[in-house]
Design an enzyme around this catalytic site. Structure first.
Site, PDB file in Angstrom:
ATOM      1  N   TYR A   1      -8.864   1.742   1.860  1.00  0.00           N
ATOM      2  CA  TYR A   1      -7.649   0.944   2.853  1.00  0.00           C
ATOM      3  C   TYR A   1      -7.644  -0.426   2.862  1.00  0.00           C
ATOM      4  O   TYR A   1      -6.543  -0.898   2.538  1.00  0.00           O
ATOM      5  CB  TYR A   1      -8.007   1.623   4.601  1.00  0.00           C
ATOM      6  CG  TYR A   1      -7.252   0.498   5.267  1.00  0.00           C
ATOM      7  CD1 TYR A   1      -5.943   0.950   5.892  1.00  0.00           C
ATOM      8  CD2 TYR A   1      -7.701  -0.475   5.938  1.00  0.00           C
ATOM      9  CE1 TYR A   1      -5.252   0.056   6.643  1.00  0.00           C
ATOM     10  CE2 TYR A   1      -7.135  -1.437   6.822  1.00  0.00           C
ATOM     11  CZ  TYR A   1      -5.793  -1.093   7.109  1.00  0.00           C
ATOM     12  OH  TYR A   1      -5.277  -1.687   8.123  1.00  0.00           O
TER      13      TYR A   1
ATOM     14  N   SER B   1      -5.137  -7.484   7.016  1.00  0.00           N
ATOM     15  CA  SER B   1      -6.021  -7.159   8.010  1.00  0.00           C
ATOM     16  C   SER B   1      -7.528  -7.625   7.698  1.00  0.00           C
ATOM     17  O   SER B   1      -7.746  -8.056   6.551  1.00  0.00           O
ATOM     18  CB  SER B   1      -6.079  -5.350   7.743  1.00  0.00           C
ATOM     19  OG  SER B   1      -7.470  -5.012   8.099  1.00  0.00           O
TER      20      SER B   1
ATOM     21  N   LYS C   1      -4.900  -2.988   1.163  1.00  0.00           N
ATOM     22  CA  LYS C   1      -4.145  -4.192   2.000  1.00  0.00           C
ATOM     23  C   LYS C   1      -4.374  -5.511   1.022  1.00  0.00           C
ATOM     24  O   LYS C   1      -3.665  -6.206   1.429  1.00  0.00           O
ATOM     25  CB  LYS C   1      -5.176  -4.285   3.419  1.00  0.00           C
ATOM     26  CG  LYS C   1      -4.520  -3.273   4.150  1.00  0.00           C
ATOM     27  CD  LYS C   1      -3.338  -3.441   4.687  1.00  0.00           C
ATOM     28  CE  LYS C   1      -2.585  -2.384   5.716  1.00  0.00           C
ATOM     29  NZ  LYS C   1      -1.106  -2.676   6.144  1.00  0.00           N
TER      30      LYS C   1
ATOM     31  N   ALA D   1       1.974   1.949   7.513  1.00  0.00           N
ATOM     32  CA  ALA D   1       0.711   1.960   6.325  1.00  0.00           C
ATOM     33  C   ALA D   1      -0.028   3.369   6.955  1.00  0.00           C
ATOM     34  O   ALA D   1       0.065   3.614   8.170  1.00  0.00           O
ATOM     35  CB  ALA D   1      -0.011   0.914   6.427  1.00  0.00           C
TER      36      ALA D   1
ATOM     37  N   GLU E   1      -9.645  -6.114   7.547  1.00  0.00           N
ATOM     38  CA  GLU E   1     -10.791  -5.370   6.620  1.00  0.00           C
ATOM     39  C   GLU E   1     -10.554  -5.940   5.396  1.00  0.00           C
ATOM     40  O   GLU E   1     -11.542  -5.386   4.617  1.00  0.00           O
ATOM     41  CB  GLU E   1      -9.991  -3.803   6.568  1.00  0.00           C
ATOM     42  CG  GLU E   1     -10.458  -2.942   7.820  1.00  0.00           C
ATOM     43  CD  GLU E   1     -11.792  -2.232   7.619  1.00  0.00           C
ATOM     44  OE1 GLU E   1     -12.508  -2.457   8.393  1.00  0.00           O
ATOM     45  OE2 GLU E   1     -12.191  -1.877   6.536  1.00  0.00           O
TER      46      GLU E   1
ATOM     47  N   ASN F   1      -8.868  -6.560  14.486  1.00  0.00           N
ATOM     48  CA  ASN F   1      -8.712  -5.123  15.266  1.00  0.00           C
ATOM     49  C   ASN F   1      -7.740  -5.518  16.685  1.00  0.00           C
ATOM     50  O   ASN F   1      -8.231  -6.615  17.467  1.00  0.00           O
ATOM     51  CB  ASN F   1      -9.861  -4.645  15.792  1.00  0.00           C
ATOM     52  CG  ASN F   1     -10.804  -4.130  14.413  1.00  0.00           C
ATOM     53  OD1 ASN F   1     -10.887  -5.018  13.602  1.00  0.00           O
ATOM     54  ND2 ASN F   1     -11.181  -3.036  14.556  1.00  0.00           N
TER      55      ASN F   1
HETATM   56  O1  G4F Z   1     -11.366   1.592  15.529  1.00  0.00           O
HETATM   57  P1  G4F Z   1     -11.883   1.683  14.211  1.00  0.00           P
HETATM   58  O2  G4F Z   1     -11.693   2.907  13.427  1.00  0.00           O
HETATM   59  O3  G4F Z   1     -11.298   0.576  13.077  1.00  0.00           O
HETATM   60  P2  G4F Z   1     -11.572  -0.468  11.982  1.00  0.00           P
HETATM   61  O4  G4F Z   1     -12.212   0.437  11.093  1.00  0.00           O
HETATM   62  O5  G4F Z   1     -12.286  -1.543  12.228  1.00  0.00           O
HETATM   63  O6  G4F Z   1      -9.993  -0.707  11.471  1.00  0.00           O
HETATM   64  C1  G4F Z   1      -8.959  -1.009  12.292  1.00  0.00           C
HETATM   65  O7  G4F Z   1      -9.078  -2.671  12.284  1.00  0.00           O
HETATM   66  C2  G4F Z   1      -8.543  -2.945  11.008  1.00  0.00           C
HETATM   67  C3  G4F Z   1      -8.501  -4.508  11.353  1.00  0.00           C
HETATM   68  O8  G4F Z   1      -9.796  -4.798  10.828  1.00  0.00           O
HETATM   69  C4  G4F Z   1      -6.974  -2.485  10.627  1.00  0.00           C
HETATM   70  F1  G4F Z   1      -6.692  -3.042   9.482  1.00  0.00           F
HETATM   71  C5  G4F Z   1      -7.347  -0.965  10.745  1.00  0.00           C
HETATM   72  O9  G4F Z   1      -5.799  -0.434  10.341  1.00  0.00           O
HETATM   73  C6  G4F Z   1      -7.555  -0.424  11.835  1.00  0.00           C
HETATM   74  O10 G4F Z   1      -6.779  -0.785  12.930  1.00  0.00           O
HETATM   75  O11 G4F Z   1     -13.322   1.414  14.001  1.00  0.00           O
HETATM   76  C7  G4F Z   1     -14.063   0.345  14.217  1.00  0.00           C
HETATM   77  C8  G4F Z   1     -15.527   0.377  14.162  1.00  0.00           C
HETATM   78  C9  G4F Z   1     -16.062   0.591  12.770  1.00  0.00           C
HETATM   79  O12 G4F Z   1     -17.052  -0.089  12.396  1.00  0.00           O
HETATM   80  C10 G4F Z   1     -16.619   2.192  12.758  1.00  0.00           C
HETATM   81  O13 G4F Z   1     -17.471   2.747  12.016  1.00  0.00           O
HETATM   82  O14 G4F Z   1     -16.034   1.354  14.999  1.00  0.00           O
HETATM   83  C11 G4F Z   1     -17.136   2.131  14.246  1.00  0.00           C
HETATM   84  N1  G4F Z   1     -17.124   3.416  14.638  1.00  0.00           N
HETATM   85  C12 G4F Z   1     -18.621   4.122  15.240  1.00  0.00           C
HETATM   86  N2  G4F Z   1     -18.099   5.265  15.884  1.00  0.00           N
HETATM   87  C13 G4F Z   1     -16.220   4.296  14.896  1.00  0.00           C
HETATM   88  C14 G4F Z   1     -16.831   5.358  15.525  1.00  0.00           C
HETATM   89  N3  G4F Z   1     -14.923   4.296  14.506  1.00  0.00           N
HETATM   90  C15 G4F Z   1     -14.364   5.552  14.825  1.00  0.00           C
HETATM   91  N4  G4F Z   1     -12.862   5.480  14.539  1.00  0.00           N
HETATM   92  N5  G4F Z   1     -14.774   6.524  15.404  1.00  0.00           N
HETATM   93  C16 G4F Z   1     -15.978   6.689  15.666  1.00  0.00           C
HETATM   94  O15 G4F Z   1     -16.669   7.505  16.355  1.00  0.00           O
END
Ligand code: G4F
Length: 335
Positions: free
Chosen positions: A152, A128, A156, A85, A130, A181
């Protein structure tokens, strides 16, 4: 006769752990990979490099039905784990069309090809947390309504519904995992966990000076990918197909993740982490907390890594790997 499993997304974090697990169980493991991955094995097949000689890889694309049909027609698969995906939520806001195309049509092609060719093959869909998005209740269970907050998440939900519909319409053995996650040292650098641990390591080693982050107050229920792939396999060994939440049942803020990761290398995150609005999302999933009691009861699934151990392991590996990242790791860490 060894059972035959097909994994789409075998080169990713979950695919690589699942392939290892199935090989250990004596399966014949097949993987669907993009042709470009075979042309650049050093980089794109790095997560499965250590087991590649024991796998059968099929070049294919999820973008067309004939490509999927071809692979599924070649081997009498017993189980199919559909993990491939576009899985980066932030990217789905940049290009919702390609996320929808890969995630919805890709899932539909796999299900339709199994229906045509291998109706007895058991099917796992990587749903997910999400999908819960703007949560209607806490903790979230298999019965919590979905309210996705990103292209996304919407894709899903569609995949989840397709999977359930093939089960109900045609009696196929189709299961949805609703995985919260899950991280590991094999996580991509764009996800928040790996962005934090890899940058904390590079700061410690004097390779960079700060970490630009988005919403530090978002809360996630983080587990270890190695534990979560075992639940995928267990779902397909049950007498009846069903849907299961897989989670740790504890939630932590992104800020807490930073605190722990920087603490591992003896630093105070407050000296290095800067909030940068570019990393905020147009719509945020503020808090996720899963109730996996159904999986623990029916699948006898039990996670073995704690949140603290997960962060520690990721930081340790990044301290070893950081000196070899070069530009690539640095660029990816900035997403
Ligand atoms: O690590 P993330 O990008 O993961 P997110 O969006 O929770 O999604 C992951 O988990 C899902 C399962 O719930 C999966 F389906 C999906 O494929 C993926 O694996 O972000 C986690 C959190 C978010 O709230 C985001 O806004 O971290 C916050 N965040 C804060 N600063 C950030 C950042 N995320 C990212 N990637 N980068 C930042 O700088």
């Amino acid at each position: 006769m060894a059972k035959k499993a097909l994994i789409t997304g075998i080169t990713g974090q979950d695919g690589s752990y699942l392939a290892e697990h199935l090989l250990n169980l004596g399966y014949e493991v097949h993987g669907l990979v993009r042709r470009v991955a075979l042309e650049d094995p050093q980089r794109r097949l790095r997560r499965i490099g250590h087991i590649i000689d024991n796998l059968v890889l099929h070049p294919a694309t999820l973008e067309t039905y004939p490509s999927i049909f071809n692979v599924i027609s070649r081997v009498p698969f017993d189980e199919c784990y559909h993990l491939a995906a576009q899985s980066f939520v932030a990217e789905s806001f940049n290009d919702g069309f390609s996320t929808m195309n890969t995630n919805i049509n890709g899932t539909h092609y796999v299900l339709a090809a199994l229906y045509e060719l291998r109706r007895d093959c058991k099917f796992y869909f990587a749903g997910s947390s999400e999908m819960f998005g703007k949560v209607h209740e806490t903790p979230q269970t298999e019965n919590t309504p979905f309210h996705p907050r990103s292209p996304y998440g919407i894709s899903k939900v569609a995949g989840f519904d397709l999977t359930r519909n093939y089960r109900e319409a045609y009696g196929m053995f189709c299961c949805n995992g609703i995985l919260f996650n899950h991280e590991s040292p094999r996580r991509g650098y764009e996800f928040v966990s790996r962005k934090i641990t890899s940058t904390a390591a590079r700061i410690k080693l004097g390779m960079t000076e700060e970490l630009a982050m988005g919403n530090l107050d978002a809360q996630r229920d983080w587990g270890h990918a190695d534990d979560y792939v075992k639940a995928m396999h267990l779902m397909l060994q049950q007498p009846e197909p069903d849907d299961y939440v897989i989670s740790m049942g504890e939630t932590h803020t992104v800020r807490e993740f930073c605190e722990l990761a920087f603490g591992e290398v003896g630093l105070d995150y407050r000296d290095y982490v800067k909030v940068d609005e570019r990393f905020y999302r147009p719509a945020e999933v503020q808090v996720l907390l899963g109730d996996s009691s159904k999986a623990r009861r029916q699948l006898k699934w039990q996670p073995t890594h704690s949140f603290r151990d997960l962060v520690k392991e990721m930081v340790q590996i990044d301290m070893e790997e950081a000196p070899h990242y070069g530009r690539r790791g640095e660029d990816q860490g900035k997403r």
